[in-house]
Scaffold this motif. Sequence first.
Motif, PDB file in Angstrom:
ATOM      1  N   SER A   1      -5.938 -51.719 -36.151  1.00  0.00           N
ATOM      2  CA  SER A   1      -6.143 -51.941 -34.723  1.00  0.00           C
ATOM      3  C   SER A   1      -5.981 -53.414 -34.368  1.00  0.00           C
ATOM      4  O   SER A   1      -5.345 -53.760 -33.363  1.00  0.00           O
ATOM      5  N   ILE A   2      -6.507 -54.297 -35.200  1.00  0.00           N
ATOM      6  CA  ILE A   2      -6.415 -55.732 -34.916  1.00  0.00           C
ATOM      7  C   ILE A   2      -4.989 -56.238 -35.109  1.00  0.00           C
ATOM      8  O   ILE A   2      -4.468 -57.016 -34.299  1.00  0.00           O
ATOM      9  N   ALA A   3      -4.318 -55.782 -36.175  1.00  0.00           N
ATOM     10  CA  ALA A   3      -2.947 -56.248 -36.437  1.00  0.00           C
ATOM     11  C   ALA A   3      -1.986 -55.810 -35.333  1.00  0.00           C
ATOM     12  O   ALA A   3      -1.132 -56.588 -34.890  1.00  0.00           O
ATOM     13  N   THR A   4      -2.130 -54.563 -34.871  1.00  0.00           N
ATOM     14  CA  THR A   4      -1.258 -54.079 -33.807  1.00  0.00           C
ATOM     15  C   THR A   4      -1.522 -54.818 -32.497  1.00  0.00           C
ATOM     16  O   THR A   4      -0.588 -55.172 -31.764  1.00  0.00           O
ATOM     17  N   LEU A   5      -2.776 -55.055 -32.200  1.00  0.00           N
ATOM     18  CA  LEU A   5      -3.124 -55.782 -30.980  1.00  0.00           C
ATOM     19  C   LEU A   5      -2.581 -57.211 -31.029  1.00  0.00           C
ATOM     20  O   LEU A   5      -2.084 -57.733 -30.023  1.00  0.00           O
ATOM     21  N   ARG A   6      -2.633 -57.823 -32.199  1.00  0.00           N
ATOM     22  CA  ARG A   6      -2.114 -59.186 -32.342  1.00  0.00           C
ATOM     23  C   ARG A   6      -0.614 -59.239 -32.051  1.00  0.00           C
ATOM     24  O   ARG A   6      -0.115 -60.201 -31.469  1.00  0.00           O
TER      25      ARG A   6
END
Length: 256
Positions: A81-86
Amino acid sequence: MTTPTPTPPRALNASRTAATATRVLRQLAHDPRTIALLILIPCVMLLLLRYVFDGSPRTFDSIGASLLGIFPLITMFLVTSIATLRERTSGTLERLLAMPLGKGDLIAGYALAFGTLAIIQSALATGLAVWILGLDVTGSPWLLLLVALLDALLGTALGLFVSAFAASEFQAVQFMPAVIFPQLLLCGLFTPRDNMHPVLEAVSAALPMSYAVDGMNEVLRHTDMTATFVRDTLVVAGCALLVLALGAATLRRRTS
């Protein structure tokens, strides 16, 4: 003379998907902290759990298999979730989707990249639990590995999906209490699901983590692959595919 409208890319293309997965893996290779979180944290948690119940190895046997599936799901959810949002907040996603790259290619590429790491993560955690920490399993350890891998892929799919609704990394982390914690409480880890209030039992029957825990328990108790185990693994795999499809449908180019 009218300029022809470019043909939109197909929903899914093997070469574009592989290229996306390769790009994501190269980026992760330069982020050792994320690699450590993905690969080592589930192993460390299982090791800690084993010695928390050092005086009661039967307790570790009863819950260790369930947590073997839950830990990879949680870590893959957080990192994905964090990598995609970044990617979206940095503008990378907008540039990629301006190219002949469909949303399906992008989501499938992320799933393939993180799925590769999930295989390594699940294999290490399963090997540690069964052959080093002495987790007593009646069935085949390979079936444990299969469920752990499906759980990790489900966590990847959920992370990709919820990232579309977060505007910052902090918000992405905030989705964990909403998406993961209710499943953790209702999956049957703390008490059998048939002992719950009927309403909660019905809700738990609709949550994929419940079937992940049930599948692990089937391996824990039965020497052969049972019909219940097959049902549980199919439900977890089906939920992962469904959430990936929803993730592709809700994927946005940028954060507003």
